[in-house]
Design a protein around this motif. Structure first.
Motif, PDB file in Angstrom:
ATOM      1  N   LEU A 100     -10.809  48.778   8.253  1.00 47.14           N
ATOM      2  CA  LEU A 100     -10.693  47.764   7.465  1.00 47.14           C
ATOM      3  C   LEU A 100     -10.727  47.878   6.067  1.00 47.14           C
ATOM      4  CD1 LEU A 100     -11.507  44.622   7.592  1.00 47.14           C
ATOM      5  CD2 LEU A 100     -13.907  45.371   7.692  1.00 47.14           C
ATOM      6  N   THR A 101     -10.090  47.048   5.138  1.00 48.40           N
ATOM      7  CA  THR A 101     -10.234  47.120   3.754  1.00 48.40           C
ATOM      8  C   THR A 101     -10.544  45.947   3.332  1.00 48.40           C
ATOM      9  OG1 THR A 101      -8.362  48.656   3.571  1.00 48.40           O
ATOM     10  CG2 THR A 101      -8.685  47.472   1.555  1.00 48.40           C
ATOM     11  N   VAL A 102     -11.337  45.643   2.224  1.00 42.69           N
ATOM     12  CA  VAL A 102     -12.040  44.559   1.637  1.00 42.69           C
ATOM     13  C   VAL A 102     -11.957  44.711   0.287  1.00 42.69           C
ATOM     14  CG1 VAL A 102     -13.232  44.037   3.675  1.00 42.69           C
ATOM     15  CG2 VAL A 102     -14.347  45.125   1.923  1.00 42.69           C
ATOM     16  N   GLY A 244      -5.941  46.677  -4.239  1.00 43.98           N
ATOM     17  CA  GLY A 244      -6.317  45.946  -2.731  1.00 43.98           C
ATOM     18  C   GLY A 244      -5.093  45.779  -1.899  1.00 43.98           C
ATOM     19  N   ARG A 245      -3.949  46.426  -2.390  1.00 46.33           N
ATOM     20  CA  ARG A 245      -3.068  46.121  -1.187  1.00 46.33           C
ATOM     21  C   ARG A 245      -3.253  47.322  -0.080  1.00 46.33           C
ATOM     22  NH1 ARG A 245       3.589  47.776  -1.632  1.00 46.33           N
ATOM     23  NH2 ARG A 245       4.090  46.826   0.107  1.00 46.33           N
ATOM     24  N   ALA A 262      -4.988  44.250   6.377  1.00 40.14           N
ATOM     25  CA  ALA A 262      -6.169  44.695   5.950  1.00 40.14           C
ATOM     26  C   ALA A 262      -6.762  45.184   7.218  1.00 40.14           C
ATOM     27  CB  ALA A 262      -7.052  43.768   5.156  1.00 40.14           C
ATOM     28  N   VAL A 263      -6.550  44.910   8.281  1.00 34.86           N
ATOM     29  CA  VAL A 263      -6.973  45.379   9.484  1.00 34.86           C
ATOM     30  C   VAL A 263      -6.049  46.191  10.452  1.00 34.86           C
ATOM     31  CG1 VAL A 263      -8.445  44.393  11.426  1.00 34.86           C
ATOM     32  CG2 VAL A 263      -8.688  43.248   9.482  1.00 34.86           C
ATOM     33  N   VAL A 264      -6.736  47.242  11.167  1.00 35.02           N
ATOM     34  CA  VAL A 264      -5.730  47.725  12.259  1.00 35.02           C
ATOM     35  C   VAL A 264      -6.449  48.466  13.198  1.00 35.02           C
ATOM     36  CG1 VAL A 264      -5.709  50.054  10.593  1.00 35.02           C
ATOM     37  CG2 VAL A 264      -3.979  49.529  12.188  1.00 35.02           C
TER      38      VAL A 264
END
Length: 357
Positions: A100-102, A244-245, A262-264
């Protein structure tokens, strides 16, 4: 990577016991790296390596399209040509994972990642190479097939642990690029054969982190190599950078597919194979997406840690050890915090030595 253990072992032992001033001068970084091993927590160790890590030489020689080819190069590098390798063949394995990226309230970028597997001896490797970016990477040494109960303790095993220089399952570099390998959802292997330099799934992560500062640079590098699947299965990458990419890179019919996400977790996201591999009852991806939506994609470090921890997997008796390690990476001010085996009360935080330009 079963059956390559003996090949790698002989190369490492040859490096450890070479005699003479010239041989010692050549292998000194290996000596220092091997002696740097220390235990962090149950199932998690740390190693540091400074100097020529051999990866540039690997690419100059065309890379390697299999664990057998890579182990041959590893042996030659560690023994400085004094030992000639034999080939080996990796066995199929399976593992889970989520990422997850935020963005942070201050405008920064964070990425969290769980690595789930049924048997793990993890090594965090801090590399400051002669050529390329400084990196922190992680690998499960059980993939090497060094034997049941193997740990990187004692001189021989510490030299064997140096093999992680060429393989990674996740990591971050000094520029704030983060990459994680996850199972994609089926057993379809990728074997590109266009004549470009070749790498396997895990060796490519090392290559990307040493040479790319952004997602776009990482994608360009992937387009310039022939990808070959590790451990007899399909993989996809979660790749994020300091802007943020965030993308997910998948392979369908030996063709690279890129999805902005942003989610996998462990099923395909590209249109050609959308949701292939999504198992009934697996709500990790759905939950993480709901958290992104509820937060507007903005979380502080504590919130991200709690969110990624909430989809970590507990041990399943007799079948799976659950989440082996969790990373929380700061991509804006590059650093990484590790948690071993869901011990979220026990963080291990690492900063980069080089000053970011």
């Amino acid at each position: 990577m079963k059956k390559i253990a003996k090949t790698i072992l002989w190369g490492l032992l040859a490096a450890a016991w070479l005699s003479g001033a010239n041989a010692w001068a050549q292998t000194n970084p290996l000596e220092q790296g091997a002696m740097s091993v220390k235990k962090l927590d149950d199932g998690l160790y740390y190693m540091e390596y400074k100097g020529d890590d051999g990866f540039a030489g690997l690419m100059e020689n065309g890379g390697g399209r299999s664990a057998a080819e890579l182990s041959a190069y590893v042996t030659r590098f560690f023994s400085k040509g004094f030992n000639q390798p034999k080939s080996g063949t990796p066995g199929p394995m399976d593992y889970g994972c989520s990422a997850l990226t935020v963005h942070t309230p201050e405008g920064g970028v964070l990425m969290g990642r769980n690595f789930d597997f049924n048997s793990v001896t993890g090594i965090v490797l801090h590399t400051i190479p002669e050529r390329g970016y400084e990196t922190y990477t992680t690998f499960n040494t059980n993939f090497f097939g060094f034997g049941e109960g193997w740990v990187p303790e004692g001189l021989k095993n510490q030299y064997m642990a140096l093999a992680v220089l060429f393989f990674a399952l996740d990591g971050i570099n000094e520029k704030g690029l983060a990459v994680a390998d996850l199972m994609a959802g089926d057993k379809t292997q990728t074997n590109q054969e266009s004549g470009k330099p070749a790498l396997t799934t895990t060796s490519a992560i090392c290559y990307l982190l040493k040479n790319a500062a952004t997602v776009e640079e990482a994608l360009d590098l992937l387009r310039e190599i022939d990808m070959h699947s590790d451990i007899g299965a399909a993989h996809h990458y979660a790749i994020s950078d300091a802007t943020g990419r965030s993308v997910v890179v998948e392979y369908v019919d030996n063709r690279m597919e890129v999805v902005e996400s942003a989610v996998v977790a462990n099923h395909y996201l590209c249109e050609a194979k959308l949701n292939v591999g999504l198992m009934e009852g697996d709500r990790r991806y759905e939950f993480l997406c709901s958290q992104i939506k509820a937060s507007g994609g903005v979380m502080d470090k504590q919130q991200l840690t709690q969110t990624i921890a909430s989809v970590s997997l507990p041990p399943s008796e007799g079948r799976h050890m659950g989440t082996a390690w969790t990373l929380v990476m700061d991509l804006t001010h590059p650093s990484v915090t590790y948690y071993s085996r869901r011990h979220f009360y026990k963080p291990f935080h690492f900063e980069f030595e080089r000053k970011r330009e």
